[in-house]
Enzyme design. Structure first.
Site, mmCIF file in Angstrom:
data_model
loop_
_atom_site.group_PDB
_atom_site.id
_atom_site.type_symbol
_atom_site.label_atom_id
_atom_site.label_comp_id
_atom_site.label_asym_id
_atom_site.label_seq_id
_atom_site.Cartn_x
_atom_site.Cartn_y
_atom_site.Cartn_z
ATOM 1 N N SER A 188 -21.274 -25.631 -10.211
ATOM 2 C CA SER A 188 -21.523 -24.288 -10.758
ATOM 3 C C SER A 188 -21.677 -24.248 -12.280
ATOM 4 C CB SER A 188 -20.408 -23.336 -10.351
ATOM 5 O OG SER A 188 -20.532 -23.034 -8.995
ATOM 6 N N LYS A 236 -24.968 -23.131 -13.458
ATOM 7 C CA LYS A 236 -25.359 -21.716 -13.474
ATOM 8 C C LYS A 236 -25.505 -21.191 -14.904
ATOM 9 C CE LYS A 236 -23.042 -20.905 -9.012
ATOM 10 N NZ LYS A 236 -21.788 -20.421 -8.384
ATOM 11 N N TYR A 263 -31.462 -24.082 -5.829
ATOM 12 C CA TYR A 263 -30.016 -23.892 -6.022
ATOM 13 C C TYR A 263 -29.224 -25.153 -5.659
ATOM 14 C CZ TYR A 263 -25.265 -22.230 -5.523
ATOM 15 O OH TYR A 263 -23.897 -22.102 -5.639
ATOM 16 N N TYR A 317 -14.460 -17.041 -11.762
ATOM 17 C CA TYR A 317 -14.382 -16.246 -10.539
ATOM 18 C C TYR A 317 -13.100 -15.413 -10.494
ATOM 19 C CZ TYR A 317 -17.844 -19.777 -9.845
ATOM 20 O OH TYR A 317 -18.905 -20.594 -10.042
ATOM 21 N N VAL A 374 -17.130 -26.933 -8.728
ATOM 22 C CA VAL A 374 -16.260 -27.547 -7.717
ATOM 23 C C VAL A 374 -16.323 -29.077 -7.730
ATOM 24 C CG1 VAL A 374 -16.055 -25.594 -6.115
ATOM 25 C CG2 VAL A 374 -17.948 -27.220 -5.849
HETATM 26 O O1 DON Z 1 -22.690 -23.400 -3.695
HETATM 27 C C1 DON Z 1 -21.602 -23.940 -3.744
HETATM 28 O O2 DON Z 1 -20.656 -23.569 -3.052
HETATM 29 C C2 DON Z 1 -21.427 -25.099 -4.683
HETATM 30 N N1 DON Z 1 -22.641 -25.842 -4.767
HETATM 31 C C3 DON Z 1 -21.060 -24.627 -6.073
HETATM 32 C C4 DON Z 1 -19.775 -23.843 -6.126
HETATM 33 C C5 DON Z 1 -19.000 -24.010 -7.377
HETATM 34 O O3 DON Z 1 -19.122 -24.983 -8.089
HETATM 35 C C6 DON Z 1 -17.963 -22.981 -7.636
HETATM 36 N N2 DON Z 1 -17.218 -23.303 -8.831
HETATM 37 N N3 DON Z 1 -16.077 -23.513 -9.057
#
Ligand code: DON
Length: 306
Positions: free
Chosen positions: A65, A68, A190, A242, A260
């Site tokens: 993320s 983003k 994405y 978040y 993540v």
């Molecule tokens: O879309 C997802 O769930 C993961 N590719 C990215 C989520 C993420 O990194 C949330 N951050 N802490």
């Protein structure tokens, strides 16, 4: 006198050593579940070009993320304030992949950093670029000076194979008219943006754009206006973590973004960017040790935006 960064980094590493390897590596993306939980790196780069780092700071990992922020910077540069017609600016107070809020709010995501918001940002990029994946890599190559930064195709495939929630978010927004391109095209970009592999040193260098009010310190190239950079930092502060954004602001006091993959990058405007990597996550999906490192960093240096 600037803080003694090498000594502060050593002190932090010593203090968090017992915690390294704890927490849960992201298990819902199978390719990420294989990452050794005891990896640990920190990198700082100042706007003057000084670099300080330790541990696995040169090893690339999945930025997830954190990507983003880069896609938002691209979209904000192209769309300006029109962006906010399709995505909001409020912290969500919900997990990053929540579907519930989106239903109440009729397909307009709360902010560009929850997954739904990032999918809308991709949709916007698809309206500007024939190849948004290449445009994103170009931006990152420009920011870091490293043109071998790329997608980890195994991670991207793994996300696609298990990305049912993201597909649900995109389809739901499409039904509300807030996704204009084919869902498969949006998801492909994405999943790839999340699968970009970068090291702590590269992330710290790239985020200097936001510490340096929208221009790249190494080249002087202006990529965002200083107002856009300020706004991006505000969104990082309020939405970058978040449903833990309030706690992060309270404990650390810096704009930042997590992923993540266990990475966190934060900036001190006018001064530096700092990136941490420790794959063990807390219950909000943010690096547990990463948050601790940054909390100690602002405490020991006495630097924060407040
Ligand atoms: O879309 C997802 O769930 C993961 N590719 C990215 C989520 C993420 O990194 C949330 N951050 N802490």
């Amino acid at each position: 006198m600037p803080p003694n960064y090498p000594s502060i980094l050593r002190q932090i590493a010593e203090a968090v050593r017992p915690e390294i390897g704890k927490g849960k590596v992201a298990g819902y993306i199978p390719a990420l579940a294989k990452v050794p939980p005891d990896k640990f790196g920190i990198a700082i780069e100042t706007v003057r070009g000084e670099q300080y780092y330790l541990g696995d700071a040169d090893e690339r990992f999945s930025i997830q993320s954190i990507s983003k922020v880069f896609t938002l910077a691209l979209a904000f540069r192209l769309e300006g304030e029109n962006l906010w017609n399709r995505v909001g600016l409020e912290p969500s107070g919900n997990p990053f992949n929540s579907l519930v809020q989106l239903e109440y709010e009729r397909g307009i995501p709360r902010n560009p950093f929850i997954n739904a918001g990032a999918l809308v940002i991709v949709d916007i990029l698809l309206g500007h670029f024939s190849d948004p994946k290449a445009a994103l890599l170009d931006l990152i190559h420009n920011l870091t000076g490293q043109d071998d930064i790329h997608f980890d195709e195994e991670v991207a495939r793994s996300e696609r194979e298990t990305g049912y929630t993201n597909a649900a978010l995109a389809n739901f927004m499409k039904s509300h008219g807030n996704i204009h391109h084919p869902v498969a095209a949006v998801l492909d970009v994405y999943f790839h943006q999340c699968a970009i592999a970068m090291s702590c040193r590269e992330l710290a260098r790239a985020f200097l754009l936001f510490a340096n009010h929208g221009s790249v310190p190494a080249t002087g190239e202006r990529m965002l206006t200083s107002s856009q950079s300020k706004r991006l930092n505000a969104i990082m502060l309020t939405c970058g973590f978040y449903d833990e954004a309030g706690e992060f602001a309270f404990a650390v006091g810096l704009p930042g973004k997590s992923g993540v993959g266990g990475g966190i990058v934060a900036i001190i405007p006018g001064e530096l960017a700092i990136a941490v990597w420790s794959p063990g996550l807390n219950e909000h999906g943010n690096s547990a040790v990463g948050i601790k490192v940054l909390e100690m960093f602002t405490t020991l240096t006495g630097m924060s935006i407040f």
